[in-house]
Write a protein that holds these residues in place. Structure first.
Motif, mmCIF file in Angstrom:
data_model
loop_
_atom_site.group_PDB
_atom_site.id
_atom_site.type_symbol
_atom_site.label_atom_id
_atom_site.label_comp_id
_atom_site.label_asym_id
_atom_site.label_seq_id
_atom_site.Cartn_x
_atom_site.Cartn_y
_atom_site.Cartn_z
ATOM 1 N N ALA A 59 0.815 -1.349 0.003
ATOM 2 C CA ALA A 59 -0.113 0.007 0.045
ATOM 3 C C ALA A 59 0.711 1.245 0.041
ATOM 4 N N ASN A 60 1.954 1.404 0.649
ATOM 5 C CA ASN A 60 2.871 2.399 0.838
ATOM 6 C C ASN A 60 3.372 2.785 -0.485
ATOM 7 N N GLU A 61 4.021 1.713 -1.317
ATOM 8 C CA GLU A 61 4.372 2.059 -2.705
ATOM 9 C C GLU A 61 3.401 2.526 -3.654
ATOM 10 N N THR A 62 2.253 1.740 -3.487
ATOM 11 C CA THR A 62 1.126 2.373 -4.280
ATOM 12 C C THR A 62 0.820 3.817 -4.095
ATOM 13 N N LEU A 63 0.688 3.986 -2.702
ATOM 14 C CA LEU A 63 0.656 5.668 -2.501
ATOM 15 C C LEU A 63 1.423 6.598 -2.972
ATOM 16 N N ILE A 64 2.846 6.098 -2.818
ATOM 17 C CA ILE A 64 3.777 7.017 -3.251
ATOM 18 C C ILE A 64 3.923 7.037 -5.171
ATOM 19 N N GLY A 65 3.562 5.847 -5.644
ATOM 20 C CA GLY A 65 3.334 6.027 -6.808
ATOM 21 C C GLY A 65 2.354 6.891 -7.373
ATOM 22 N N ARG A 66 1.178 6.792 -7.010
ATOM 23 C CA ARG A 66 0.070 7.612 -7.333
ATOM 24 C C ARG A 66 0.334 9.075 -7.204
ATOM 25 N N VAL A 67 1.006 9.475 -5.966
ATOM 26 C CA VAL A 67 1.054 10.910 -5.394
ATOM 27 C C VAL A 67 2.330 11.476 -6.180
ATOM 28 N N LEU A 68 3.503 10.747 -6.450
ATOM 29 C CA LEU A 68 4.691 11.284 -6.851
ATOM 30 C C LEU A 68 5.188 11.119 -8.214
ATOM 31 N N LYS A 69 4.130 10.269 -9.008
ATOM 32 C CA LYS A 69 4.792 9.905 -10.329
ATOM 33 C C LYS A 69 4.830 10.992 -11.236
ATOM 34 N N THR A 70 4.338 12.120 -11.208
ATOM 35 C CA THR A 70 4.423 13.085 -12.006
ATOM 36 C C THR A 70 5.641 14.148 -11.610
ATOM 37 N N HIS A 71 6.283 13.768 -10.599
ATOM 38 C CA HIS A 71 7.423 14.403 -9.985
ATOM 39 C C HIS A 71 8.524 13.627 -10.061
ATOM 40 N N ARG A 72 8.722 12.555 -10.690
ATOM 41 C CA ARG A 72 9.453 11.386 -10.483
ATOM 42 C C ARG A 72 10.933 11.878 -10.548
ATOM 43 N N GLN A 73 11.359 13.225 -11.372
ATOM 44 C CA GLN A 73 12.566 13.404 -11.711
ATOM 45 C C GLN A 73 13.350 14.253 -10.385
ATOM 46 N N ARG A 74 12.375 14.657 -9.528
ATOM 47 C CA ARG A 74 12.576 15.571 -8.467
ATOM 48 C C ARG A 74 13.190 15.004 -7.329
ATOM 49 N N PHE A 75 13.479 13.776 -7.235
ATOM 50 C CA PHE A 75 13.730 13.011 -5.985
ATOM 51 C C PHE A 75 14.262 11.696 -6.257
ATOM 52 N N THR A 76 15.058 11.300 -5.049
ATOM 53 C CA THR A 76 15.641 9.937 -5.170
ATOM 54 C C THR A 76 14.775 8.854 -4.630
ATOM 55 N N LEU A 77 14.263 7.876 -5.105
ATOM 56 C CA LEU A 77 13.390 6.903 -4.797
ATOM 57 C C LEU A 77 14.063 5.582 -4.274
ATOM 58 N N ALA A 78 13.812 5.282 -2.962
ATOM 59 C CA ALA A 78 14.466 4.192 -2.246
ATOM 60 C C ALA A 78 13.264 3.286 -1.807
ATOM 61 N N SER A 79 13.449 1.882 -1.914
ATOM 62 C CA SER A 79 12.546 0.816 -1.661
ATOM 63 C C SER A 79 13.353 -0.335 -1.327
ATOM 64 N N LYS A 80 12.749 -1.419 -0.836
ATOM 65 C CA LYS A 80 13.306 -2.393 -0.243
ATOM 66 C C LYS A 80 12.701 -3.884 -0.494
ATOM 67 N N CYS A 81 13.494 -5.000 -0.612
ATOM 68 C CA CYS A 81 12.831 -6.018 -0.911
ATOM 69 C C CYS A 81 13.578 -7.286 0.161
ATOM 70 N N GLY A 82 13.193 -8.396 -0.029
ATOM 71 C CA GLY A 82 13.676 -9.362 0.991
ATOM 72 C C GLY A 82 12.864 -9.607 2.277
ATOM 73 N N MET A 83 11.844 -8.879 2.377
ATOM 74 C CA MET A 83 11.077 -8.986 3.412
ATOM 75 C C MET A 83 9.711 -8.660 2.991
ATOM 76 N N THR A 84 8.609 -9.520 2.710
ATOM 77 C CA THR A 84 7.239 -9.263 2.174
ATOM 78 C C THR A 84 6.104 -9.867 3.007
ATOM 79 N N GLY A 85 5.055 -10.020 2.500
ATOM 80 C CA GLY A 85 3.795 -10.443 3.142
ATOM 81 C C GLY A 85 3.525 -11.662 1.897
ATOM 82 N N VAL A 86 3.260 -12.763 2.843
ATOM 83 C CA VAL A 86 2.993 -14.026 2.137
ATOM 84 C C VAL A 86 1.826 -14.662 3.004
ATOM 85 N N ASP A 87 0.709 -15.492 2.130
ATOM 86 C CA ASP A 87 -0.284 -15.887 2.524
ATOM 87 C C ASP A 87 -0.005 -17.265 2.860
ATOM 88 N N VAL A 88 0.557 -17.483 4.044
ATOM 89 C CA VAL A 88 1.261 -18.702 4.377
ATOM 90 C C VAL A 88 0.215 -20.101 4.583
#
Length: 334
Positions: A59-88
């Protein structure tokens, strides 16, 4: 806006940790509130925005994508992998799983790119060390993503100095992200120095101690059921009572300096070393603006000595995480 170097990027000296906008400290705020915080930060000159696939299970990545996509060249975008949600259990309920396998990291990156509505992620961290997968394999997978143009640089989160050196031998590591503040000093054991030696930026999350150093009185007994601090020993029982006794003297120091308590905590971090970049998180615009005011605060040598003596690993009661959290975080422990 003052800047600091993070790999090839010149970023604002204070970034924005975005997790709080989707999870962590009670019910998520509305999308409108999240949008206000993100756009206010951007307009104030913040150029480092930090998220993760884990935060709000996408949800957090979705929010950032929606709000900041038109400003993408104005900032450095950091995200993370290796720890995610799984329907165990197959019941639709996602649980947190650490998975550093190369194929998983590639799939996570592809999903993050879609949610973030961007062609490339500037800084991609491995969120936690998967102790069943050699760090060389996980970093190797991310180096493939660099070559393919999906990500620009690689980072690590909550890992040891030894792991950092092993990872850096496979591919240059641009940043190490770990909790660091007056009341969490673990990076001072080895990671801060290793980052300095290798030319790696150190990104400090929870720089105001999960609200402890922010000035407003906390009442742990009234934390929401889904507030992650409920599982943290420092906010429990006698530990909290001991820690709360540190606050009056801390607030007096802030008054002496002429700044807010949050600004005092952030100014302390900024003066520790030039390669440290704090990323406080918040759900409120007024708190965001207060945090950025730390850039105008200079602490005297006398105040620095008083702060170090008042709040440190010896005066703070309780572990920063519960037993499982401490196992998940590979950072050196006192």
């Amino acid at each position: 806006m003052q800047t600091r170097q993070l790999g090839p990027f010149s970023v604002s000296a204070i970034g924005l940790g975005c997790m709080n906008l989707s999870q962590g400290y009670g019910p998520p705020i509305t999308d409108k509130q999240g949008e206000s915080v993100l756009l206010t930060a951007l307009d104030a000159g913040v150029t480092l925005f930090d998220t993760a696939s884990l935060y709000g299970f996408g949800a957090n990545e979705t929010l950032i994508g929606r709000v900041l996509k038109t400003h993408r060249q104005r900032f450095t975008l950091a995200s993370k992998c290796g720890m995610t949600g799984v329907d165990v259990k197959g019941d639709g309920k996602l649980v947190r799983v650490i998975d550093g396998r190369p194929d998983t990291l590639r799939r996570t990156c592809e999903a993050s790119l879609r949610r973030l509505q961007t062609d490339v992620i500037d800084l991609y961290y491995i969120h936690r060390l998967d102790k069943t997968v050699p760090i060389e394999d996980s970093v190797g997978a991310l180096s493939d993503l660099v070559r393919k143009g999906y990500i620009r640089t690689i980072g690590l989160s909550e890992m040891s100095a030894t792991t950092l050196r092993r990872a850096h031998a496979v591919h240059p590591i641009a940043a190490m992200q770990t909790e660091y503040s007056l009341w969490t000093r673990n990076p001072e054991i080895a990671v801060l120095q290793a980052c300095k030696e290798l030319g790696v930026a150190f990104v400090a999350f929870s720089p105001v101690g999960r609200g402890f150093l922010a000035g407003e009185p906390l009442q742990p007994e009234s934390f929401e059921a889904n507030d992650l601090r409920r599982s943290m020993p420092r906010f429990e029982g006698s530990n909290w009572e001991a820690n709360a006794r540190l606050l009056p003297a801390y607030r007096r120091l802030a008054n002496e300096v002429g700044c807010s308590p949050a600004q005092l905590a952030l100014a302390w971090l900024l003066q520790r070393a030039e390669h440290i970049i704090p990323i406080p998180g918040t759900t409120r615009v007024d708190h965001l603006q207060d945090n950025l005011g730390a850039l105008d605060v200079t602490l005297s040598a006398d105040v620095l000595v008083k702060l170090d003596a008042l709040i440190n690993q010896h005066t703070v009661a309780g572990s920063r995480y519960n037993a499982q959290g401490n196992l998940d975080a590979q950072t050196e422990q006192f």
